[in-house]
Design an enzyme around this catalytic site. Structure first.
Site, PDB file in Angstrom:
ATOM      1  N   ALA A 180      -2.596  -3.077  -5.483  1.00 13.63           N
ATOM      2  CA  ALA A 180      -2.553  -1.959  -4.539  1.00 13.63           C
ATOM      3  C   ALA A 180      -1.999  -2.388  -3.176  1.00 13.63           C
ATOM      4  O   ALA A 180      -1.692  -3.554  -2.939  1.00 13.63           O
ATOM      5  CB  ALA A 180      -3.947  -1.361  -4.386  1.00 13.63           C
ATOM      6  N   HIS A 181      -1.891  -1.413  -2.269  1.00 11.97           N
ATOM      7  CA  HIS A 181      -1.275  -1.639  -0.961  1.00 11.97           C
ATOM      8  C   HIS A 181      -2.057  -2.651  -0.129  1.00 11.97           C
ATOM      9  O   HIS A 181      -3.286  -2.714  -0.176  1.00 11.97           O
ATOM     10  CB  HIS A 181      -1.146  -0.322  -0.185  1.00 11.97           C
ATOM     11  CG  HIS A 181      -2.447   0.359   0.069  1.00 11.97           C
ATOM     12  ND1 HIS A 181      -3.014   1.245  -0.818  1.00 11.97           N
ATOM     13  CD2 HIS A 181      -3.298   0.282   1.104  1.00 11.97           C
ATOM     14  CE1 HIS A 181      -4.155   1.687  -0.329  1.00 11.97           C
ATOM     15  NE2 HIS A 181      -4.349   1.122   0.836  1.00 11.97           N
TER      16      HIS A 181
END
Length: 353
Positions: A243-244
């Site tokens: 994820a980010h």
């Protein structure tokens, strides 16, 4: 490709025991070796095959002493498994980097620089203002967005997608359909119960010698000046979600179907098994080991911790808990028997201390 055993030994820094001028042209398992093949022996449970294999050469570790007569030439090295891995790497590079030239049709954007030794497969697309290093291999149907940098000797296999502004280091391998730089999962809840998309404006940085498996997705960071970072030498298997704003440390390895939530910081030299889930905003210390199907819900500060289970606990404690769980039926039976005895004695259960 054909080499003499002496040439292979020189490459591996090994000592030859037996005829050195025989030629080898392929790699094989020791139990399946045939004339002209080279194999290795690192696990002694396969030693029996040394005395029956038809392979021309077998790589063995220093200190190994055969117990019977054998026919292959031996190449003695410090570590047979490591040496054979090195041989596989050389063989792989010879195959992977033999392609060169530009097939048609391809798209190349304005002010994009491409280094020597490039291979561009048909239907590949490279955006504007990109910098592609030397000896890079970009297979068919790869998409590279604008302002992307790719270092020397990196391979992008078919179907890889690299979004705008991402940075990929040298000697990296991105397997088929990997996605680098897709939007992070950012949505703001609204008063009416709907969700509003939060623009994801950062990028992804892969440092040198990183390997990304097929269909693995790495999301970009949220803010324009931030990056999701995969550090030098990290290896990610197939079907992984990063994820980010995550940071994966140097030489950390992660097996298939694992997922890392946003803003996690994973240390160096960690080992993460398959189907592991890691909650957001956590920190994992260096050399952390997580066994398959574990769920990580809190940070780990002690280097070298081994975790298992969901929610995860230290592996030793988790194993003890599993033993107790397996004994629950037996313990229940014993409790019922004790209750029966107490009832027969007409003593209240709470009178036993």
């Amino acid at each position: 490709m054909e080499f003499t055993i002496a040439q292979v030994a020189q490459l591996l820094g090994g000592e030859v025991k037996g005829p050195a001028d025989q030629k080898v042209s392929r790699l094989a398992k020791i139990e399946e070796g045939t004339q002209g093949a080279i194999s290795f022996l690192s696990n002694l449970k396969y030693e029996q095959y040394l005395y029956t294999t038809a392979a021309s050469a077998v790589i063995v570790s220093k200190g190994f002493e055969p117990k019977k007569a054998y026919t292959p030439t031996l190449i003695v090295v410090d570590n047979a498994y490591t040496a054979f891995t090195r041989l596989l790497e050389v063989y792989h590079n010879a195959l992977s980097f033999r392609k060169s030239g530009i097939e048609e049709p391809v798209y190349r954007g304005q002010d994009t620089e491409i280094g020597e030794g490039i291979y561009l497969g048909a239907f590949a697309s490279i955006g504007d203002y990109c910098r592609i290093g030397k000896n890079v291999k970009i297979y068919s149907q790869v998409y590279i967005g604008d302002n992307v940098v790719i270092g020397d000797n990196t391979i992008l296999y078919s179907g890889v997608k690299v979004y705008d502004n991402c940075r990929i280091g040298a000697n990296c391998t991105l397997h088929a359909n990997a996605v680098i730089g897709s939007d992070g999962f950012g949505f703001a809840p609204q008063t009416d119960g709907s969700y509003k998309s939060i623009p994801q404006l950062g990028n992804v940085v892969l440092e040198d010698y990183v390997s990304i498996g097929a269909n693995t997705t790495i999301d970009c960071a949220t803010m324009p000046e931030d990056s999701t970072i995969i550090r030098e030498g990290a290896k990610l298997d197939n079907l992984i979600q990063i994820a980010h704003n995550v940071e994966i440390g140097r030489h950390t390895v992660m097996a298939a179907q694992s997922g890392v939530s946003g803003s996690c910081k994973i240390g160096d030299y960690c080992m993460i098994g398959g189907q592991v889930g890691i909650s957001g905003h956590l920190h994992l210390a260096d050399h952390t080991i997580i066994t398959a199907q574990s769920g990580i819900s809190k940070s780990i500060d002690k280097p070298g911790t081994i975790l298992s289970g969901s929610p995860a606990a230290e592996n030793r404690e988790n194993l003890k808990s599993q033993v107790l769980v397996r004994r629950l039926p037996e313990l229940e039976k014993r409790v019922r028997e004790l209750e029966k005895i107490l009832k027969e004695l007409s003593l209240p259960a709470n009178s036993i201390q």
